[in-house]
Design a protein around this motif. Structure first.
Motif, short mmCIF file in Angstrom:
data_model
loop_
_atom_site.label_atom_id
_atom_site.label_comp_id
_atom_site.label_asym_id
_atom_site.label_seq_id
_atom_site.Cartn_x
_atom_site.Cartn_y
_atom_site.Cartn_z
N ALA A 22 72.18 32.83 47.09
CA ALA A 22 72.40 31.76 48.06
C ALA A 22 71.30 31.76 49.12
CB ALA A 22 73.78 31.93 48.71
N ILE A 23 70.90 32.96 49.56
CA ILE A 23 69.83 33.03 50.56
C ILE A 23 68.54 32.43 49.98
CG2 ILE A 23 68.38 34.57 51.95
CD1 ILE A 23 70.79 36.57 51.88
N GLY A 24 68.26 32.77 48.72
CA GLY A 24 67.09 32.20 48.06
C GLY A 24 67.20 30.68 47.99
N ALA A 25 68.40 30.20 47.66
CA ALA A 25 68.61 28.76 47.56
C ALA A 25 68.38 28.10 48.92
CB ALA A 25 70.01 28.46 47.05
N ILE A 26 68.86 28.76 49.98
CA ILE A 26 68.68 28.21 51.33
C ILE A 26 67.18 28.15 51.67
CG2 ILE A 26 69.02 28.69 53.79
CD1 ILE A 26 71.81 29.82 52.97
N ASN A 27 66.47 29.26 51.41
CA ASN A 27 65.03 29.27 51.63
C ASN A 27 64.36 28.09 50.92
OD1 ASN A 27 64.59 31.48 53.28
ND2 ASN A 27 64.48 32.93 51.57
N GLY A 28 64.72 27.93 49.65
CA GLY A 28 64.08 26.90 48.84
C GLY A 28 64.47 25.50 49.29
#
Ligand SMILES: Nc1ncnc2c1ncn2[C@@H]1O[C@H](COP(=O)(O)OP(=O)(O)O)[C@@H](O)[C@H]1O
Ligand SMILES: [Mg+2]
Lengths: 347, 272
Positions: free
Chosen positions: A132-138
């Motif tokens: 989820a953190i990666g998705a938010i970054n992206g």
């Protein structure tokens, strides 16, 4: 091979570039140069071999079993996060929060355990959080169209603050894992590097052998052109942030299961910068379009060997830091030079 | 040319009627009517700023016209995007934009149309793509020494050829080429001219080419349209016109503009 199929003898091709002369740097020196130009990993490979030989000659302790374990444990997180960063650098992006994701994933496990979740579930949820953190970054990067440098700087500080607040500045113990499960996931000396190698090989295959990997290169090499061709360039970017975040979170869990204690104040920047360094000295271009997983892995080996070797021969961590900086500068200079030579060889 | 004779009287593949476009105070197009027939190569010439590139951008769906109609095979279409236009078989090829420099020739040919196995895993069938790419390039007589070479290492002409090849391989029926020979040497130009003629003659691709070089145009085109100040003012088959006629047309246009300029400045004007 298909590469020789076009020109039948005697036929001259209007498409053929003004052949040989300009490309001509013949003889062994020439082909060596061509090897270094076409395979960016070659430079860092030679450097790696050289420093390994150097330290092995300086001290026999270097190739003791215990020391090799030390090196591989040090380099495993750098390699995993480094190859993840290769995806982003290839896209012309970067993730400064990856080191913090690496640190936050075991904390999430600790918190969930304290809240009463069984360890298996805690780990699963923690990894989902990393995704989820990666998705938010992206998503922030592609939807707001801001440089990922800024986005991930923001998530880096947010995660650091989050850990400090929730942990109340107190250290914690990673929940004990035992049995075969524990051995496979972190406790065995070879667990971390084993997983790291698996991830490295998998991501190498993804980048070089799959449609997604080709789209990563295309998006980084020619963003508009790739979008024109119908490649979902934004989705490609978001997935890449998620791949890196997952890898960082996963190797973070293994690392903490081995070390057992968690320190809320340790910042994730060290491992992140080492990872980016590994990618860059391995030959991945910061301009996008060109990434090498193999290079980043050898880059991680170089950093691991340097750190450990200096330690063994009694050079302090401070000097290691200075040397790391110089290695990055030199590697960068060599790679830029090689691209110039490459461009000249082509025209 | 036989292609035209055969096609005479038939519906044009691409037809525009009264296309207009302004950018603020600048009127780029004042009602452009063109007809492009199947397998025909149509050349557009005209001064800088006459509106040729704007016209191409409208037909390839990149920009919207203010008014006017675009007809494909006699039916009106509304092109809201490049994707729309591509779905109708129209594609503008800009060689410096289309290719990914770091991907190989065959990868560029298959960009986003990769041949894969293992379903959603998207495992690239490299060997199949290489073979198909080679076969296709052989088929359209484009000779690239090494289809594994990165696009970056190719010459401008080769890149242009690959970009065109990709468009036609992906079923483009109408190609729009905006100054494809710009900054190319004689050999390079010959490569593209041969390719364009071959695609039109043997594959029935209809091609609209903008170029400033009349010699190239006479070699390449079946018909020439002259753009002047956002309009088509001259439409001839190449065998019915001549280098002299075209040159004279452009020079007189130039004189007219110079005199108009003088008049605006209040100068005394005597015809040169
Ligand atoms: N995006 C744009 N914004 C403002 N003016 C434009 C734009 N595109 C083209 N123009 C103007 O429209 C006119 C026609 O330009 P263009 O189509 O590029 O001509 P050509 O290709 O024949 O040289 C010129 O005056 C140009 O300055
Ligand atoms: Mg133009």
């Amino acid at each position: 091979m298909a590469s020789q199929a076009t020109l039948t003898p005697g036929e001259t091709s209007p498409a053929a570039p003004p052949a040989a002369p300009s490309t001509a740097r013949r003889g062994p020196a020439g082909s060596l140069l061509r090897l270094f130009v076409s395979r960016r990993e070659a430079t860092i490979f030679v450097v790696a071999v050289a420093i390994i030989v150097y330290f092995a000659a300086r001290t026999s302790e270097f190739y003791s079993y215990a020391n090799i374990v030390t090196i591989v444990q040090y380099m495993a997180p750098i390699a995993v996060i480094g190859v993840g960063e290769v995806f982003l650098l290839t896209l012309g992006e970067i993730d400064l929060s990856a080191g913090q994701i690496f640190l936050v994933s075991p904390w999430i496990v600790v918190w969930l355990q304290q809240a009463g979740l069984p360890i298996g579930w805690a780990i699963t949820v923690s990894l989902l959080c990393c995704l989820a953190i990666g998705a938010i970054n992206g998503l922030i990067t592609v939807l707001l169209n801001v440089p990922s440098f800024v986005t991930t700087l923001g998530t880096y500080f947010s995660l650091l603050g989050l850990v400090l607040i929730v942990s109340n500045d107190a250290q914690a113990d990673m929940p004990g894992t035992t049995g075969t499960f524990g051995q496979i996931f972190g406790i065995s000396s070879w667990s971390e590097i084993g997983w790291a190698l698996l991830i490295v090989v998998a991501l190498h295959i993804v980048l070089k052998r799959t449609r997604f990997g080709m789209h990563v290169t295309a998006t980084g090499g020619n963003y508009l052109g790739a979008a024109e061709a119908g490649i979902p360039v934004r989705r490609v970017k978001v997935w890449s942030f998620m791949i890196l975040a997952f890898g960082a979170g996963f190797i973070g869990l293994l690392d903490s299961i081995r070390i057992q204690s968690l320190d809320p104040a340790s910042p994730g920047t060290t491992v992140m910068f080492s990872a980016v360094s590994a990618a860059v000295i391995g030959g991945t271009s910061l301009l996008g379009g060109r990434g090498t997983i193999i290079g980043a892995t050898i880059g991680a080996i170089v950093l691991g060997v340097l750190e450990d070797g200096f330690n063994l021969i009694g050079v302090s961590a401070n000097e290691f830091t200075l040397v790391t900086g110089l290695v990055i500068l030199v590697a960068m200079a060599i790679n830029v030079q090689l691209s110039r030579v490459g461009a000249r060889m082509r025209t | 040319m036989t292609a035209i004779d055969e096609a005479a009287g038939t519906t044009p593949v691409l037809q525009t009627e009264g296309i207009t476009k302004r950018f603020g105070a600048v009127v780029a197009l004042r009602g452009v009517d063109i007809q492009l027939r199947s397998g025909e190569v149509l050349g557009l010439v005209g001064d800088n700023g006459a509106g040729k590139s704007t016209f191409v951008k409208i037909v390839c769906g990149f920009q919207r016209p203010d008014s006017g109609r675009i007809l494909i095979d006699g039916r009106e279409v509304h092109l809201h995007s490049v994707k729309d236009a591509r779905a109708h078989g129209i594609e503008a090829v800009y060689h410096d934009l289309a290719l990914v420099p770091q991907l190989s020739v065959y990868q560029n040919l298959f960009l986003n149309r990769e041949v894969t196995t293992l379903g959603r895993l998207g495992w690239l069938s490299t060997r199949k793509m290489r073979a198909q790419a080679q076969a296709y390039l052989d088929d359209i007589k484009v000779s690239i020494p090494n289809i594994e070479a990165e696009a970056e290492t190719l010459s401008g002409g080769q890149r242009q050829a690959i970009a065109v090849a990709r468009a036609t391989r992906q079923n483009a029926k109408i190609l729009l080429l905006d100054e494809p020979l710009a900054a190319m040497g004689a050999k390079e130009s010959a490569l593209i001219i041969d390719l364009v003629k071959d695609l039109a003659a043997n594959r029935g691709v209809s091609i609209l080419v903008i170029d400033h070089n009349y010699t190239h145009l006479f070699e390449l085109c079946d018909r020439v349209n002259v753009f002047q100040q956002g309009r088509v003012t001259f439409d001839r088959r190449v065998e019915d016109t001549s280098l002299e006629e075209l040159t004279e047309l452009m020079v007189s246009e130039y004189r007219r503009q110079v005199m108009a300029g003088h008049r605006e400045l209040g100068d005394e004007v005597t015809a040169p």
